[in-house]
Design an enzyme around this catalytic site. Sequence first.
Site, PDB file in Angstrom:
ATOM      1  N   GLU A 169     -32.582 125.211 -55.790  1.00  0.00           N
ATOM      2  CA  GLU A 169     -32.080 123.822 -55.740  1.00  0.00           C
ATOM      3  C   GLU A 169     -30.725 123.696 -56.429  1.00  0.00           C
ATOM      4  O   GLU A 169     -30.433 122.691 -57.090  1.00  0.00           O
ATOM      5  CB  GLU A 169     -33.126 122.852 -56.314  1.00  0.00           C
ATOM      6  CG  GLU A 169     -34.390 122.851 -55.467  1.00  0.00           C
ATOM      7  CD  GLU A 169     -35.551 122.034 -56.022  1.00  0.00           C
ATOM      8  OE1 GLU A 169     -35.331 121.190 -56.900  1.00  0.00           O
ATOM      9  OE2 GLU A 169     -36.680 122.258 -55.568  1.00  0.00           O
ATOM     10  N   GLU A 179     -40.132 125.213 -50.753  1.00  0.00           N
ATOM     11  CA  GLU A 179     -40.879 124.163 -51.468  1.00  0.00           C
ATOM     12  C   GLU A 179     -40.852 122.934 -50.588  1.00  0.00           C
ATOM     13  O   GLU A 179     -39.821 122.629 -49.972  1.00  0.00           O
ATOM     14  CB  GLU A 179     -40.202 123.765 -52.785  1.00  0.00           C
ATOM     15  CG  GLU A 179     -40.542 124.614 -53.963  1.00  0.00           C
ATOM     16  CD  GLU A 179     -39.940 124.066 -55.268  1.00  0.00           C
ATOM     17  OE1 GLU A 179     -39.939 122.839 -55.479  1.00  0.00           O
ATOM     18  OE2 GLU A 179     -39.463 124.905 -56.049  1.00  0.00           O
TER      19      GLU A 179
END
Length: 387
Positions: free
Chosen positions: A214, A320
């Site tokens: 991320e 994810e």
Amino acid sequence: MGELVTETNEVKVKVKKEKDMKKIIIGAMVVAAVMAACTTQKQTEPEKTVAQQLMERLDTLRSKGYMFGHQDDPFYGLTWEYQTDSSDVKNVCGDWPAVMGFELGGIEMGDAKNLDSVPFTRMAEEIIKHYERGGIVTISWHPRNPVTDSLKGGTFPQGSAWDISDSTVVSQVLENGAKHELFLTWMCRVAEFLGKLQTADGQKIPIIFRPWHENTGSWFWWGEKFCTADEYKGLWNLLQDYLNGRGFDNLLWAYSPGMASDLTEEKYLERYPGDDRISLVGIDGYQWGTKEDFVSQLDQNLAMLTKFAADHGKIAALTECGLKNLTDPTWWTSTLTPVLGKYGISYFLVWRNYKEEWFGPSPSMPDAPYFKEMYAKKNVLFLNEIQ
Ligand code: BMA
């Protein structure tokens, strides 16, 4: 004459013997040469590393469908914790997730438990168990902030991976930076843990290793606003080169920035460490807003990602994802699988189930029947289908 004949005969016999011997020697030499060639051939063909074998397995499995993964699956669920062989997923559908995710945050401090209170000894046991039952393991790492880590114990996010109060952390960790030495000790502790991930007979366990994720958001100290693209790549290389140097050829390196609106290949490549460093390309994408927004973004992002993976010889995954607390119980079959089914991804992984926040199913929750419906789909793979 007689003597001569005898002599001639003797000579003939001798010559024949010599000829036979020569034939035998030549024959033996030919055999030896062929054997040597085979041996040489064998020696020059390098053995596949554990990571390469995993890569091939993931590639083969893609023809069957895409796998379901769950973070922290065997440790705790909505109504239980630390039992033997338990899992919210298994309690709903009767099967283990194909992929299990584990988190190393805290290992760098020498802690006995990770940031979510999972004991590292138990984690190593469950990783080995899941591998031995035929499952696939992925590991993430949310290390503390090496500049502010002394604030451990302060109010969250002080000192944590989410502490973004200092925007120079990455540059300080790199070589010649003030925190480089400290970071070497952190990597060493990661290596010590990874070194334990072996079967009883010493086989290394293949791991999808997914650090610095991320990174295109700005909520971790390695996020976009806190380092240049070169600094980010420097951080990636530092860890990868260190672990490669320690002999971890069982790590399949996964790059997973966040889902973004209109994600282009150019944008994806901005901080991409390079084809020679990455085997699995992913995105992390949660539904925080409406179903429509999520579906259209996921669709667009996966189209880009799977094309990129095909062009670059990589595996693609939704590393994810989730809808917090499954506020739409039909989410599995009404929102997620209609999009995932369109693309050749390897797996998707939903985050952990704990009392305040859960992303996986649980027997007592209204999404359980929809989860079972998803489980019944031929192209959604759980442990039984990949063994
Ligand atoms: C986040 C949350 C946190 C957790 C972290 C690392 O998404 O679940 O509670 O500490 O992941 O697992």
